[in-house]
Write an enzyme that holds these catalytic residues in place. Sequence first.
Site, mmCIF file in Angstrom:
data_model
loop_
_atom_site.group_PDB
_atom_site.id
_atom_site.type_symbol
_atom_site.label_atom_id
_atom_site.label_comp_id
_atom_site.label_asym_id
_atom_site.label_seq_id
_atom_site.Cartn_x
_atom_site.Cartn_y
_atom_site.Cartn_z
ATOM 1 N N ASN A 198 0.872 -1.178 0.000
ATOM 2 C CA ASN A 198 0.000 0.000 0.000
ATOM 3 C C ASN A 198 0.910 1.229 0.000
ATOM 4 O O ASN A 198 1.511 1.552 1.028
ATOM 5 C CB ASN A 198 -0.896 -0.013 1.253
ATOM 6 C CG ASN A 198 -1.660 1.284 1.429
ATOM 7 O OD1 ASN A 198 -1.820 2.051 0.471
ATOM 8 N ND2 ASN A 198 -2.132 1.552 2.636
ATOM 9 N N LYS A 252 0.149 4.243 -0.114
ATOM 10 C CA LYS A 252 -0.473 5.438 0.463
ATOM 11 C C LYS A 252 -0.276 6.616 -0.514
ATOM 12 O O LYS A 252 -0.201 6.403 -1.716
ATOM 13 C CB LYS A 252 0.099 5.741 1.844
ATOM 14 C CG LYS A 252 0.151 4.509 2.754
ATOM 15 C CD LYS A 252 0.413 4.868 4.165
ATOM 16 C CE LYS A 252 0.692 3.621 4.975
ATOM 17 N NZ LYS A 252 0.089 3.664 6.288
ATOM 18 N N HIS A 306 -9.616 1.148 4.809
ATOM 19 C CA HIS A 306 -8.321 1.322 5.469
ATOM 20 C C HIS A 306 -8.504 2.281 6.644
ATOM 21 O O HIS A 306 -9.283 3.236 6.569
ATOM 22 C CB HIS A 306 -7.290 1.874 4.475
ATOM 23 C CG HIS A 306 -5.898 1.849 5.026
ATOM 24 N ND1 HIS A 306 -5.438 2.812 5.893
ATOM 25 C CD2 HIS A 306 -4.878 0.970 4.850
ATOM 26 C CE1 HIS A 306 -4.193 2.526 6.230
ATOM 27 N NE2 HIS A 306 -3.826 1.409 5.620
ATOM 28 N N GLU A 353 -6.891 4.683 7.693
ATOM 29 C CA GLU A 353 -6.683 6.117 7.402
ATOM 30 C C GLU A 353 -7.911 6.710 6.710
ATOM 31 O O GLU A 353 -8.226 7.885 6.897
ATOM 32 C CB GLU A 353 -5.392 6.284 6.566
ATOM 33 C CG GLU A 353 -4.158 6.038 7.431
ATOM 34 C CD GLU A 353 -2.937 5.531 6.694
ATOM 35 O OE1 GLU A 353 -2.893 5.623 5.451
ATOM 36 O OE2 GLU A 353 -2.024 5.030 7.373
ATOM 37 N N GLU A 383 -5.541 -5.003 10.524
ATOM 38 C CA GLU A 383 -4.524 -3.979 10.717
ATOM 39 C C GLU A 383 -4.815 -3.197 11.997
ATOM 40 O O GLU A 383 -5.615 -2.233 11.972
ATOM 41 C CB GLU A 383 -4.529 -3.004 9.545
ATOM 42 C CG GLU A 383 -4.207 -3.638 8.212
ATOM 43 C CD GLU A 383 -3.623 -2.605 7.262
ATOM 44 O OE1 GLU A 383 -2.476 -2.788 6.864
ATOM 45 O OE2 GLU A 383 -4.296 -1.618 6.958
ATOM 46 N N GLY A 427 2.212 2.213 10.645
ATOM 47 C CA GLY A 427 3.137 3.334 10.475
ATOM 48 C C GLY A 427 3.856 3.732 11.754
ATOM 49 O O GLY A 427 4.460 4.799 11.814
ATOM 50 N N SER A 447 3.259 -2.215 10.358
ATOM 51 C CA SER A 447 4.702 -2.220 10.614
ATOM 52 C C SER A 447 5.367 -3.560 10.303
ATOM 53 O O SER A 447 6.261 -4.003 11.023
ATOM 54 C CB SER A 447 4.990 -1.792 12.054
ATOM 55 O OG SER A 447 4.574 -0.440 12.248
#
Length: 253
Positions: free
Chosen positions: A12, A14, A99, A101, A171, A177, A215
């Site tokens: 991904n 991003k 996701h 985010e 996740e 991150g 991560s």
Amino acid sequence: MSELNTKLVIGNWKMHGCLARNAVLLNTLAHGTQQWSEALRIAVCVPFPYLAQTQELLHNSRIAWGVQDVSAHTEGAYTGEVSAAMAAEFGATFALVGHSERRAYHQENDPAVAAKTHRALEVGLTPVVCVGETRAERDAGRAEQTVSQQLQVVLDTLSVEQAMRLVIAYEPVWAIGTGRNAQAHEVRAMHAVLHRLLTAADDRLAHVPVLYGGSVKPDNARELFAEPGVEGGLIGGASLKAEDFLDICAAAD
Ligand code: PEP
């Protein structure tokens, strides 16, 4: 859980990339995976403007590509949105939906994630439904409940045949991150919960892959991918470095 011994690793990107850097990354990945067995499935989910470039550079490779989101709508006056059909026109195979985010910064709730899942399925994309709890939810002992609800809301809107085409990505938000991946035992426990939820809906969902994301790096990928019920990974930051992403893919092979 999947009886097939195949793993799936999805990058991904991003909101990262530029034409010149993408070209180096994509060419290195295409070249670096040329001799690998087809058993390991690899994909990269890129920003929309780079779909054409990705298609051009990967179409002869063993790496698939996809997008990081799709509109909940099919078509119409939705300025700034990109439809699943548009992504499919550029050969995309996967679409991340839900996701963390998107959930955090764009107020995407579970029904919106379900709608996006449908839009992806309608045009033949594989939705990668992302679920995960925040640190506060885990600390409050509500991790399983949160994650189960996120998946259940989507499952409740799908037929078994549609659900069989899903990929799930667990996740934990606190691991994305941050450089702090979930511990192997935490991953194992949550993947067992998700697989139980799937098979409780229908036995035929035993084969739906559940990926871990948060991560994942070359030095922890092998341990995480070895956990029962972990059918691969969704890789953010490390997917932007060809060497790291290839090492992570190799750990899944
Ligand atoms: C992600 O963006 O889905 C992700 C897992 O990010 P990272 O690997 O950087 O934690």
